[in-house]
Design an enzyme around this catalytic site. Structure first.
Site, mmCIF file in Angstrom:
data_model
loop_
_atom_site.group_PDB
_atom_site.id
_atom_site.type_symbol
_atom_site.label_atom_id
_atom_site.label_comp_id
_atom_site.label_asym_id
_atom_site.label_seq_id
_atom_site.Cartn_x
_atom_site.Cartn_y
_atom_site.Cartn_z
ATOM 1 C CB CYS A 110 -9.345 -43.853 8.296
ATOM 2 S SG CYS A 110 -10.724 -44.614 8.530
ATOM 3 C CD GLU A 124 -12.253 -50.468 3.434
ATOM 4 O OE1 GLU A 124 -12.860 -49.670 4.150
ATOM 5 O OE2 GLU A 124 -12.489 -51.597 3.476
HETATM 6 N N1 LIG Z 1 -10.075 -46.250 4.536
HETATM 7 C C1 LIG Z 1 -10.424 -46.627 5.933
HETATM 8 O O1 LIG Z 1 -11.366 -47.267 5.894
HETATM 9 C C2 LIG Z 1 -9.119 -46.809 6.831
HETATM 10 C C3 LIG Z 1 -9.411 -47.288 8.254
HETATM 11 C C4 LIG Z 1 -8.482 -47.520 9.261
HETATM 12 C C5 LIG Z 1 -7.342 -47.128 8.657
HETATM 13 N N2 LIG Z 1 -6.948 -46.528 7.596
HETATM 14 C C6 LIG Z 1 -5.748 -45.923 7.359
HETATM 15 O O2 LIG Z 1 -4.503 -46.857 7.884
HETATM 16 C C7 LIG Z 1 -3.275 -46.109 8.277
HETATM 17 C C8 LIG Z 1 -3.124 -46.502 9.565
HETATM 18 O O3 LIG Z 1 -3.027 -47.712 9.766
HETATM 19 P P1 LIG Z 1 -1.442 -48.428 9.726
HETATM 20 O O4 LIG Z 1 -0.619 -47.788 10.547
HETATM 21 O O5 LIG Z 1 -1.551 -49.891 10.381
HETATM 22 O O6 LIG Z 1 -1.268 -48.620 7.901
HETATM 23 P P2 LIG Z 1 -0.053 -49.409 7.426
HETATM 24 O O7 LIG Z 1 -0.160 -49.297 5.946
HETATM 25 O O8 LIG Z 1 1.391 -49.016 7.998
HETATM 26 O O9 LIG Z 1 -0.150 -50.889 7.838
HETATM 27 C C9 LIG Z 1 -1.361 -51.680 7.559
HETATM 28 C C10 LIG Z 1 -1.026 -53.132 7.270
HETATM 29 O O10 LIG Z 1 -0.182 -53.451 6.244
HETATM 30 C C11 LIG Z 1 0.827 -53.985 6.376
HETATM 31 N N3 LIG Z 1 2.028 -53.683 5.584
HETATM 32 C C12 LIG Z 1 3.046 -52.947 5.568
HETATM 33 N N4 LIG Z 1 3.753 -52.756 4.507
HETATM 34 C C13 LIG Z 1 3.129 -53.746 3.660
HETATM 35 C C14 LIG Z 1 3.679 -54.216 2.159
HETATM 36 N N5 LIG Z 1 4.603 -53.511 1.899
HETATM 37 N N6 LIG Z 1 2.839 -54.972 1.852
HETATM 38 C C15 LIG Z 1 1.854 -55.764 2.249
HETATM 39 N N7 LIG Z 1 1.260 -55.194 3.726
HETATM 40 C C16 LIG Z 1 2.115 -54.234 4.054
HETATM 41 C C17 LIG Z 1 1.246 -53.804 7.917
HETATM 42 O O11 LIG Z 1 2.024 -54.752 8.457
HETATM 43 C C18 LIG Z 1 -0.236 -53.764 8.435
HETATM 44 O O12 LIG Z 1 -0.731 -55.016 8.721
HETATM 45 C C19 LIG Z 1 -4.095 -44.668 7.929
HETATM 46 O O13 LIG Z 1 -3.250 -44.030 6.711
HETATM 47 C C20 LIG Z 1 -5.415 -44.736 7.929
HETATM 48 O O14 LIG Z 1 -6.132 -43.622 7.347
HETATM 49 C C21 LIG Z 1 -7.831 -46.335 6.537
#
Ligand SMILES: NC(=O)c1ccc[n+]([C@@H]2O[C@H](COP(=O)([O-])OP(=O)(O)OC[C@H]3O[C@@H](n4cnc5c(N)ncnc54)[C@H](O)[C@@H]3O)[C@@H](O)[C@H]2O)c1
Length: 519
Positions: free
Chosen positions: A317, A283
């Site tokens: 999001c 997501e």
């Molecule tokens: N579609 C949805 O339901 C939904 C809901 C909430 C947030 N979001 C999205 O989330 C984003 C904001 O959240 P964020 O800043 O925490 O996102 P992010 O992608 O920076 O981080 C999300 C998670 O991924 C981990 N991560 C980072 N690099 C990684 C890698 N290479 N491999 C595996 N894991 C890794 C992070 O440590 C964290 O736990 C926004 O883009 C928002 O739109 C989407």
């Protein structure tokens, strides 16, 4: 089991309720920062390498956490492999009862949990409370859903043949979560994995380890066996190590598009010894558009847009990022929106009644400023919030307009309090622009003509379209949530099909026309 119902949010208009929140925050502040361990089976490894602070006051430490290493990832997966068999063999009803106990645990600590989200992620009270309620909803909803799945699915039967379809757990689920719903999103993904009989390893966002510890305790104290769920506070590298590992069957990820795509690519590799294809439930982000037709009621549109774009500083999001307005009312709407944005009350999350809290971290504050400057250079800033406090990671809410169609401000997810307004000839042109976007998470429409509503419903690619209302605040069971296109794998959290992603179907066909008896 009673039918599912959403957990009621607190009635914040009542003074005694508000008083209880203030008390909860005082109690939170009186305690030392949380100490979040890497927690695998019965082992806890403490450490202070990760520090989470209050975005409104970065000097205030909310939690310190150990940072999971590759060795921790290895140990957590070994535990999950050990634990997955017994947990899968536990009757679905027993698993569901444990999840319901976790819901009750959280219900009893809902003020403590909300206070933690206020401090760790600068969630304003109504948002923090809604986050806790949604977390409870996920537990309750998936516990029930898993009971249905345990029944299998009916198949066509013909004489002489017996067909059954049963679902079994896939094995080990790696959950990788973001910070913006620091309790509901990780707990939702983890509880879906657990309800369906998988062992789960949780790698929460580095910005919110304290909230992760709270939800983890809810599960463990409710009776989830130690080897069935582990906690790996840490950064992206720990997530990446989980994704790579051949012992992982399912990856449930919520976060940014860039990381989601990397996970999809990496999970497609079949590593040595791996006997399965990994399934990725992703997501991701969006660039959510609201279409406003010429007959829309601006008294309704303006407050709904302000809520959609600026609640929680645009860090949902589902938040509105673009407004596509019919040219006949463009100038009038922009003027009124500008007036509303100038007077937004930007302040600390703990202060009841604020409109916009700080953003999560310095990098987010800088990103919003960068996009706003870009909008000012290539178009114009129609309005900014007049007063923005210093001290925390406050970003200035703004409405921008007259941007060129190729502007990055219209294409990329800003994830902050910035709303772009665009003029369109008609609803058809608005739909063309929405359709041109690779994102398809949420969308909105304001129109009074039912034919226009039907037209947009037909054409919209988004996962969640909201008509004549704000576009955030999806409720479990009422608005199953998730995006299409590059916004996600089309998953619908809190909806009927969600749990099927965590199980594997098996069909058995038996010839029942036996000849003679076995003696
Ligand atoms: N579609 C949805 O339901 C939904 C809901 C909430 C947030 N979001 C999205 O989330 C984003 C904001 O959240 P964020 O800043 O925490 O996102 P992010 O992608 O920076 O981080 C999300 C998670 O991924 C981990 N991560 C980072 N690099 C990684 C890698 N290479 N491999 C595996 N894991 C890794 C992070 O440590 C964290 O736990 C926004 O883009 C928002 O739109 C989407």
């Amino acid at each position: 089991m009673k039918p599912f119902a959403n957990e009621p949010v607190l009635e914040l208009r009542r003074a005694p309720v508000r008083g209880r929140l203030e008390e909860a925050l005082r109690e939170h502040d009186a305690k030392p920062p949380l100490n979040v361990p890497v927690w695998i089976g019965e082992d806890r490894r403490e450490g202070g390498e990760l520090v989470s602070t209050d975005p409104g006051n970065p000097e205030r430490v909310v939690a310190t956490a150990a940072k999971a290493t590759e060795a921790d990832v290895d140990a957590a997966l070994a535990a999950a492999q050990r634990g997955s068999k017994a947990w899968a063999a536990t009757p679905a009803r027993e698993r569901a009862e444990i999840l319901l106990r976790a819901a009750q645990w959280l219900r009893e600590r809902r003020l403590e949990a909300a206070a933690l989200a206020v401090r760790e992620c600068a969630k304003p009270w109504p948002e923090a409370d809604a986050d806790v309620c949604e977390a409870i909803d996920f537990l309750e909803y998936y516990a029930r859903g898993a009971l249905d799945i345990a029944q299998g699915a009916p198949l066509l039967q013909v004489p002489g043949e017996k067909n059954t379809l049963e679902y079994s757990a896939r094995g080990v689920v790696a959950v990788i979560s973001p910070w913006n719903f620091p309790i509901a999103i990780p707990l939702g993904m983890v509880s879906a994995g657990l309800a369906t009989g998988n062992a789960v390893v949780l790698k929460p966002a580095e910005q919110s380890p304290g909230c992760a510890l709270l939800l983890f305790r809810a599960l463990r104290e409710a009776g989830v066996p130690p080897d069935a769920v582990s906690l790996l506070p840490g950064e992206g590298d720990a997530g990446a190590a989980l994704v790579r590992d051949p012992r992982v069957h399912t990856i449930a990820f919520t976060g940014s598009g860039a990381v989601g795509l990397e996970i999809v690519r990496e999970a497609a590799q079949v590593r040595e010894g791996q006997k399965h294809l990994k399934r990725v439930i992703a997501e991701m982000g969006g660039k959510n558009c609201v279409i406003v037709d010429s007959d829309a009621d601006l008294d309704e549109v303006v407050p709904a847009l302000v809520t959609s774009a600026f609640l929680y500083a645009g860090q949902k999001c589902s938040a509105a990022a673009r407004v596509l307005v019919h040219e006949a009312i463009h100038d009038g709407l922009l003027e009124r929106l500008a007036g509303a944005v100038e007077v937004l009350d930007v302040g600390q999350a703990e202060r009841l009644g604020i409109d916009v809290p700080p953003v999560i971290e310095r990098e987010a504050q800088e990103r919003v400023a960068r996009f706003t400057a870009e909008a000012e250079r290539t178009g114009r800033v129609a309005a900014r919030a007049a007063e923005v406090p210093d001290g925390g990671w406050f970003a200035t809410p703004a409405v921008v307009a007259d941007l060129p169609p190729e502007s990055a401000v219209l294409a990329e997810e800003v994830f902050g309090p910035l709303l772009a307004v665009e003029r369109v000839r008609d609803v058809e042109e608005a739909c063309d622009r929405v359709d041109a976007s690779p994102y398809a998470l949420t969308g909105g429409l304001f129109a009074r003509n039912p034919d226009t509503v039907d037209y947009v419903v037909d054409r919209t690619p988004v996962g969640n379209l909201y008509v004549n209302r704000s576009i955030t605040g999806a409720m479990v069971g009422r608005q199953p949530f998730g995006g299409n296109r590059l916004s996600g794998t089309g998953t619908k959290a809190g909806g009927p099909g969600y749990l099927l992603q965590f199980v594997e179907p098996r069909v058995v066909t038996e010839n029942t026309m036996r000849h003679g008896l076995v003696v």
